[in-house]
Design an enzyme around this catalytic site. Structure first.
Site, PDB file in Angstrom:
ATOM      1  N   GLU A  91      44.038  55.022  45.822  1.00  0.00           N
ATOM      2  CA  GLU A  91      43.980  54.345  47.245  1.00  0.00           C
ATOM      3  C   GLU A  91      45.602  53.869  47.657  1.00  0.00           C
ATOM      4  O   GLU A  91      46.397  53.885  47.142  1.00  0.00           O
ATOM      5  CB  GLU A  91      42.997  53.007  46.980  1.00  0.00           C
ATOM      6  CG  GLU A  91      41.691  53.586  46.768  1.00  0.00           C
ATOM      7  CD  GLU A  91      40.684  52.334  46.521  1.00  0.00           C
ATOM      8  OE1 GLU A  91      39.644  52.547  47.003  1.00  0.00           O
ATOM      9  OE2 GLU A  91      41.101  51.215  46.367  1.00  0.00           O
ATOM     10  N   CYS A 104      50.838  50.330  51.578  1.00  0.00           N
ATOM     11  CA  CYS A 104      50.646  49.966  50.103  1.00  0.00           C
ATOM     12  C   CYS A 104      50.441  51.107  49.496  1.00  0.00           C
ATOM     13  O   CYS A 104      49.180  51.764  49.535  1.00  0.00           O
ATOM     14  CB  CYS A 104      49.684  48.761  50.163  1.00  0.00           C
ATOM     15  SG  CYS A 104      49.485  48.349  48.620  1.00  0.00           S
ATOM     16  N   CYS A 111      45.401  51.412  35.468  1.00  0.00           N
ATOM     17  CA  CYS A 111      46.445  50.687  35.130  1.00  0.00           C
ATOM     18  C   CYS A 111      46.339  50.051  33.591  1.00  0.00           C
ATOM     19  O   CYS A 111      45.033  49.610  33.365  1.00  0.00           O
ATOM     20  CB  CYS A 111      46.790  49.156  36.119  1.00  0.00           C
ATOM     21  SG  CYS A 111      48.194  48.239  35.742  1.00  0.00           S
ATOM     22  N   CYS A 115      45.805  42.740  33.824  1.00  0.00           N
ATOM     23  CA  CYS A 115      45.951  41.477  34.321  1.00  0.00           C
ATOM     24  C   CYS A 115      44.342  40.945  34.568  1.00  0.00           C
ATOM     25  O   CYS A 115      43.567  41.845  35.079  1.00  0.00           O
ATOM     26  CB  CYS A 115      46.566  41.424  35.591  1.00  0.00           C
ATOM     27  SG  CYS A 115      48.344  41.703  35.322  1.00  0.00           S
ATOM     28  N   CYS A 118      42.286  41.304  38.073  1.00  0.00           N
ATOM     29  CA  CYS A 118      42.720  42.577  38.832  1.00  0.00           C
ATOM     30  C   CYS A 118      41.831  43.508  38.715  1.00  0.00           C
ATOM     31  O   CYS A 118      41.295  43.926  37.763  1.00  0.00           O
ATOM     32  CB  CYS A 118      44.254  43.139  38.522  1.00  0.00           C
ATOM     33  SG  CYS A 118      44.537  44.429  39.587  1.00  0.00           S
ATOM     34  N   CYS A 361      44.563  42.964  48.310  1.00  0.00           N
ATOM     35  CA  CYS A 361      45.268  42.878  47.043  1.00  0.00           C
ATOM     36  C   CYS A 361      44.473  42.886  45.801  1.00  0.00           C
ATOM     37  O   CYS A 361      43.632  42.213  45.912  1.00  0.00           O
ATOM     38  CB  CYS A 361      46.417  41.614  46.857  1.00  0.00           C
ATOM     39  SG  CYS A 361      47.417  41.645  48.117  1.00  0.00           S
TER      40      CYS A 361
HETATM   41  N1  SAH Z   1      51.312  46.033  38.920  1.00  0.00           N
HETATM   42  C1  SAH Z   1      52.113  45.522  39.937  1.00  0.00           C
HETATM   43  C2  SAH Z   1      51.754  46.010  41.412  1.00  0.00           C
HETATM   44  C3  SAH Z   1      50.223  45.658  41.923  1.00  0.00           C
HETATM   45  S1  SAH Z   1      50.872  44.632  43.224  1.00  0.00           S
HETATM   46  C4  SAH Z   1      52.116  44.021  40.134  1.00  0.00           C
HETATM   47  O1  SAH Z   1      51.414  43.421  39.232  1.00  0.00           O
HETATM   48  O2  SAH Z   1      53.279  43.506  40.680  1.00  0.00           O
HETATM   49  C5  SAH Z   1      49.314  43.843  43.758  1.00  0.00           C
HETATM   50  C6  SAH Z   1      49.748  42.328  43.730  1.00  0.00           C
HETATM   51  O3  SAH Z   1      48.465  41.894  43.753  1.00  0.00           O
HETATM   52  C7  SAH Z   1      50.173  41.774  42.535  1.00  0.00           C
HETATM   53  O4  SAH Z   1      50.926  40.653  42.845  1.00  0.00           O
HETATM   54  C8  SAH Z   1      48.781  41.390  41.615  1.00  0.00           C
HETATM   55  O5  SAH Z   1      48.720  40.650  40.736  1.00  0.00           O
HETATM   56  C9  SAH Z   1      48.006  40.819  42.777  1.00  0.00           C
HETATM   57  N2  SAH Z   1      46.886  41.117  42.560  1.00  0.00           N
HETATM   58  C10 SAH Z   1      45.970  41.531  41.828  1.00  0.00           C
HETATM   59  N3  SAH Z   1      44.622  41.308  41.799  1.00  0.00           N
HETATM   60  C11 SAH Z   1      44.493  40.424  42.506  1.00  0.00           C
HETATM   61  C12 SAH Z   1      43.151  39.998  43.463  1.00  0.00           C
HETATM   62  N4  SAH Z   1      42.016  40.179  42.788  1.00  0.00           N
HETATM   63  N5  SAH Z   1      43.426  39.136  44.301  1.00  0.00           N
HETATM   64  C13 SAH Z   1      44.727  38.872  44.939  1.00  0.00           C
HETATM   65  N6  SAH Z   1      45.957  39.532  44.437  1.00  0.00           N
HETATM   66  C14 SAH Z   1      45.697  40.305  43.406  1.00  0.00           C
END
Ligand code: SAH
Length: 391
Positions: A91, A104, A111, A115, A118, A361
């Site tokens: 996406e 974005c 991935c 986390c 996520c 995000c």
């Molecule tokens: N892998 C990289 C790129 C992802 S960026 C990273 O971890 O930075 C996307 C951002 O959104 C990251 O800061 C991630 O931690 C955050 N994110 C992931 N899941 C989310 C969610 N459910 N709600 C809000 N932010 C989230």
């Protein structure tokens, strides 16, 4: 097999042309055709001789990912699903704002970092995207949104030229796909392609420490780090890569990254520049109700990051089915922000955009066929309808 020229940045293109007995300036010509004119057909590249066009057709292709959904979205935010083969789709999200238009971009199909909060992590991991698939997302956006890439660097988006900023914040961990991501970013920065400035290109990482140092050397762009917790005990759970690269190491790498930044006056051209384009790191901090969002956590965070030139971006958690987390209430986010601000940190709260299209995000799920053995309960795969569109 034919070479996909969308996989090659300027130096790789020069090498490619040398290999077929052609001059280096051909690289510039082809970059302009492919990325600025959006041309994928060699026969249309009118300033190349017929002989060269035929030679190119015999050895190379220009292949962009297929679009499997039309751009859609409610609050102006638009999302595309692009097929990357093998039944996988990634996406790309476009977020228009008053003073800028941000794209974005995803770097992996799925991935591997898992986390806890996520959606992409829950899908599992399939593979790294190729350079063509990464830069192809910008190629698509520029075409679909009708923008002229060389104007993007002016940072004054309007209806005709909406992409002014790119963030590597879509699906995947960009630093886990280092080579392809860096090559794609070289193309985004290249004046013969998209001409983005290093300040308007941000890479976000969960914290792969050695790769942060490499990035500083090979392609310094604005850096965002997904911190999300003020201590190792909590971060180990929320961002498991922390068990490998704990906070002390991560923060030291952040310091090294910004220490290498140079003032603008020393820069004569962005290609001569060494060091980070900004003199701070942006720490992203997700606001999870009752998990990491107390004033005590905020004070711990202040103490932790005191020695790192940084700004904070608080991200209200975006929900997805069975996430097991909830978003912190606004009042709690404000209180957290206040502690950081009172300690002198510039702290913004990310406006949640694209939530209605699961484009916010952490909501990017795409379509990923997990290739790893996964824990039970982490196998949800959302499949969206395919429309089969091409430009
Ligand atoms: N892998 C990289 C790129 C992802 S960026 C990273 O971890 O930075 C996307 C951002 O959104 C990251 O800061 C991630 O931690 C955050 N994110 C992931 N899941 C989310 C969610 N459910 N709600 C809000 N932010 C989230």
């Amino acid at each position: 097999m034919k070479t996909n020229l969308l996989d090659l940045d300027a130096s790789a293109l020069v090498e490619f042309f040398a290999g077929i007995g052609e001059k280096p300036y051909r690289a510039r010509q082809v970059l302009r055709w492919v990325h600025q004119a959006g041309e994928t057909d060699f026969s249309q590249m009118t300033d190349l001789s017929r002989r060269l066009r035929e030679k190119l057709s015999a050895r190379a292709v220009i292949e962009v990912p297929h679009s499997v959904s039309a751009p859609h979205g409610g609050d102006g935010t638009r999302k595309w699903l692009l097929s990357v083969g093998g039944g996988n789709a990634i996406e790309t999200v476009f977020i228009p704002e008053r003073t800028r238009g941000t794209l974005c971009i995803s770097s992996q199909a799925g991935c591997a970092l898992e986390c806890a909060f996520c959606a992409t992590g829950r899908q599992g991991f399939n593979r790294n995207l190729t350079t063509a698939e990464i830069v192809g997302q910008l190629w698509w956006a520029v075409r679909v949104l009708g923008s002229e890439p060389h104007k993007a660097r002016l940072g004054e988006p309007d209806k005709a030229r909406p992409v002014s900023n790119v963030v590597m914040m879509g699906m995947g961990e960009p630093l886990a796909n280092f080579t392809n991501v860096v090559r794609a970013m070289h193309i985004m920065l290249d004046d013969n392609a998209y001409g983005l400035s290093r300040r308007r290109l941000t890479l976000s990482t969960a914290g792969i420490v050695p790769a942060i140092d490499r990035l500083r050397e090979e392609c310094p762009v604005a850096l965002a780090v997904s911190l999300h917790a003020p201590n190792d005990a909590l971060r180990d759970v929320l961002v498991p890569i922390n068990r490998k690269y704990p906070l002390r190491q991560l923060l030291a790498a952040c310091r090294r990254y910004v220490d290498a930044s140079l003032g603008d006056e020393m820069v004569t051209s962005k290609w001569q520049r060494k060091g980070a384009p900004r003199d701070f790191v942006t720490f992203e901090y997700i606001m999870l109700d009752g998990v990491n969002d107390s004033p005590l956590h905020a004070r711990e965070l202040v103490a932790l990051t005191r020695d790192v030139p940084c700004k904070f971006n608080l991200i209200p958690f975006n929900a997805f089915p069975d996430s097991g987390f909830a978003r912190s209430p606004d009042s709690r986010i404000r209180a957290f922000q206040e502690v950081l601000a009172n300690a002198g940190f510039v702290t913004t709260v990310r406006r949640t955009r694209g939530g209605d299209i699961d484009g916010a995000c952490g909501q990017l799920a795409g379509r990923v066929h997990d290739r790893r053995t996964r824990r039970a309960g982490h196998s949800t795969i959302r499949v969206r309808s395919a429309e089969g569109r091409r430009p």
